[in-house]
Design a protein around this motif. Structure first.
Motif, PDB file in Angstrom:
ATOM      1  N   TYR A   6       0.967  -1.173  -0.039  1.00 53.12           N
ATOM      2  CA  TYR A   6       0.020   0.145   0.017  1.00 53.12           C
ATOM      3  C   TYR A   6       0.910   1.489  -0.006  1.00 53.12           C
ATOM      4  O   TYR A   6       0.422   2.197  -0.314  1.00 53.12           O
ATOM      5  CB  TYR A   6      -0.946   0.005   1.088  1.00 53.12           C
ATOM      6  N   SER A 267     -11.011  14.197  -0.131  1.00 53.54           N
ATOM      7  CA  SER A 267     -11.637  12.953   0.243  1.00 53.54           C
ATOM      8  C   SER A 267     -12.444  12.737   1.398  1.00 53.54           C
ATOM      9  O   SER A 267     -13.487  12.393   1.274  1.00 53.54           O
ATOM     10  CB  SER A 267     -10.432  11.629  -0.021  1.00 53.54           C
ATOM     11  N   LYS A 308      -4.408   7.484   5.103  1.00 55.08           N
ATOM     12  CA  LYS A 308      -3.626   7.721   3.971  1.00 55.08           C
ATOM     13  C   LYS A 308      -3.138   9.279   3.846  1.00 55.08           C
ATOM     14  O   LYS A 308      -1.925   9.500   3.568  1.00 55.08           O
ATOM     15  CB  LYS A 308      -4.438   7.465   2.615  1.00 55.08           C
ATOM     16  N   GLU A 320      -3.735  11.417  -2.851  1.00 55.19           N
ATOM     17  CA  GLU A 320      -4.571  11.041  -4.050  1.00 55.19           C
ATOM     18  C   GLU A 320      -5.697  12.075  -3.923  1.00 55.19           C
ATOM     19  O   GLU A 320      -6.082  12.228  -2.824  1.00 55.19           O
ATOM     20  CB  GLU A 320      -4.892   9.593  -4.179  1.00 55.19           C
ATOM     21  N   HIS A 323     -10.079   9.115  -2.862  1.00 58.29           N
ATOM     22  CA  HIS A 323      -9.672   7.777  -1.998  1.00 58.29           C
ATOM     23  C   HIS A 323     -10.528   6.883  -2.869  1.00 58.29           C
ATOM     24  O   HIS A 323     -11.532   7.199  -3.125  1.00 58.29           O
ATOM     25  CB  HIS A 323     -10.315   7.787  -0.629  1.00 58.29           C
ATOM     26  N   TRP A 324      -9.850   5.661  -2.867  1.00 63.27           N
ATOM     27  CA  TRP A 324     -10.661   4.442  -3.895  1.00 63.27           C
ATOM     28  C   TRP A 324     -11.916   4.157  -3.271  1.00 63.27           C
ATOM     29  O   TRP A 324     -13.032   3.683  -3.672  1.00 63.27           O
ATOM     30  CB  TRP A 324      -9.748   3.283  -3.953  1.00 63.27           C
ATOM     31  N   PHE A 327     -15.529   5.416  -4.217  1.00 63.36           N
ATOM     32  CA  PHE A 327     -16.187   4.887  -5.557  1.00 63.36           C
ATOM     33  C   PHE A 327     -17.452   4.002  -5.342  1.00 63.36           C
ATOM     34  O   PHE A 327     -18.355   3.779  -5.837  1.00 63.36           O
ATOM     35  CB  PHE A 327     -15.327   4.306  -6.613  1.00 63.36           C
ATOM     36  N   TYR A 363      -5.669  -3.389   5.082  1.00 66.73           N
ATOM     37  CA  TYR A 363      -4.745  -2.090   4.999  1.00 66.73           C
ATOM     38  C   TYR A 363      -3.854  -1.851   6.251  1.00 66.73           C
ATOM     39  O   TYR A 363      -2.454  -1.534   5.912  1.00 66.73           O
ATOM     40  CB  TYR A 363      -5.783  -0.853   4.864  1.00 66.73           C
TER      41      TYR A 363
END
Length: 388
Positions: A6, A267, A308, A320, A323-324, A327, A363
């Motif tokens: 990660y 995010s 993160k 980023e 954040h994933w 979605f 994670y």
């Protein structure tokens, strides 16, 4: 399965350059609690790894949460007189909360005492804090009880209350992302003392103490919510903005552009926007049907998103933009509010919560393993790794 990478190579390199920098100006912490922690710290054997203290405190928080949940799944047990939660549970809650508070306060001191301070230790501490913050609040809601028409707070107030607490946590690390300094929030020590006092009060006098007006027709829960909102809007958040502005004047900001400075907020804010849309537009009123499950999912999702940000802050890298997790959450929210899920919305929430929790645990384990190998240390031992 547990060796997923990660953390990027650039972030791993950034961790080697990281230096801890924190400022504590809270009088309660500096003049009262710190002398107590210094004495407790001396009891801890020198062979105990600091992360063992950190994790032990987190486990106690979890045990307390699941114990209360077993008696009060839907936040109604304290709405009756007498309450349905045994007295010993509230006293146990006070004990575990104090122990977790103490362990979280002495782990860093013990690390410096044993000369074992590492970036992994700080990440481990703050990562668990990001999850524990929500669990503290969710446990406390069982004291207040759900609104029954006479006393208690509504599930929507619970959601707002939790969101404000998590917002304050986010601001602390957004502030550090921009200034390089962790200004320890005053709210943490105050909230822990209030939690312990609330559990002791409930254990001693019963839940009835929360059912009677205290001052000018206001209940204790009303006053606590007012204090929380006032503390956040008029002290905590303004202080964060002031510290960032002061760093700007001194030209010590870590980020050169407004975009870079605001990037960590995108995010988390989108996360709460999606969750709020779900709460407001759910055809089955999902928060009222499953408050404990929904609020647990909120806390876990927030923790993963903010972890993160913490990694990027400590490694001097950019987070980023999206954040994933946003979605799949967006898909679930759309399916829920559009009516596609229908009567299955509660079941989907349960499955989604389990998956999010499992993903977050995965994670955390993988990041811990990856950093421990990179820094040539063990997570729960003071021994050095034998390099292969």
């Amino acid at each position: 399965m547990w060796r997923w990478q990660y953390v990027s190579g650039r972030q791993l390199d950034g961790f080697r350059q990281y230096k801890y920098n924190a400022v504590d100006t809270n009088p309660l912490s500096v003049y009262i609690m710190q002398p107590i922690w210094n004495k407790i710290m001396k009891i801890v054997p020198l062979w105990v790894a600091p992360n063992v203290l950190t994790f032990s405190g987190f486990v106690m928080i979890l045990v307390n949460y699941f114990l209360i949940s077993s008696y009060d799944w839907d936040y109604t047990a304290s709405g009756t007189s007498p309450g349905l939660v045994p007295t010993w549970v509230w006293l146990f809650s006070a004990f575990t909360t104090f122990c977790a508070y103490a362990l979280d306060s002495i782990d860093g001191k013990h690390a410096r005492r044993t000369q074992s301070s590492t970036p992994l230790g700080e990440l481990f501490d703050h990562g668990l804090d990001s999850w524990a913050t929500s669990i503290f609040v969710l446990s406390f809601f069982s004291v207040c009880s759900r609104d029954n028409g006479k006393s208690g707070i509504s599930v929507y107030t619970m959601y707002i209350y939790l969101s404000i607490v998590l917002f304050n946590f986010m601001c602390s690390h957004w502030e550090k992302y921009n200034t390089g300094v962790l200004f320890l929030p005053w709210g943490y020590d105050i909230s822990q003392v209030v939690l312990i006092a609330a559990y002791l009060l409930t254990g001693s006098l019963g839940v009835e103490v929360w059912h009677k007006p205290l001052l000018l027709g206001f209940y204790i829960t009303d006053l606590l919510v007012i204090l929380l909102v006032g503390f956040s809007l008029f002290l905590s958040f303004p202080q964060t903005l002031y510290n960032i502005y002061r760093a700007h004047l001194k030209k010590t900001l870590k980020n050169n552009s407004l975009y870079e400075g605001l990037l960590p907020l995108v995010s988390p804010l989108l996360l709460f926007m999606l969750l709020t849309v779900w709460v407001a537009l759910s055809p089955v009123d999902i928060l009222a049907k499953q408050p404990r499950l929904f609020l647990w999912m909120v806390g876990v999702a927030f923790s993963n998103v903010i972890c993160k940000v913490i990694i990027c802050q400590m490694s001097s890298t950019q987070p980023e933009l999206f954040h994933w997790f946003l979605f799949p959450l967006a898909l679930v929210v759309y399916a829920a509010i559009s009516g596609l899920l229908g009567w299955m919305e509660e079941a989907v929430l349960a499955v989604f919560t389990v998956l999010v929790t499992a993903a977050h645990v995965h994670y955390g384990v993988c990041v811990g393993r990856q950093l421990s190998e990179h820094l040539n240390i063990y997570i729960f031992s003071l021994k050095k790794r034998v390099q292969e």
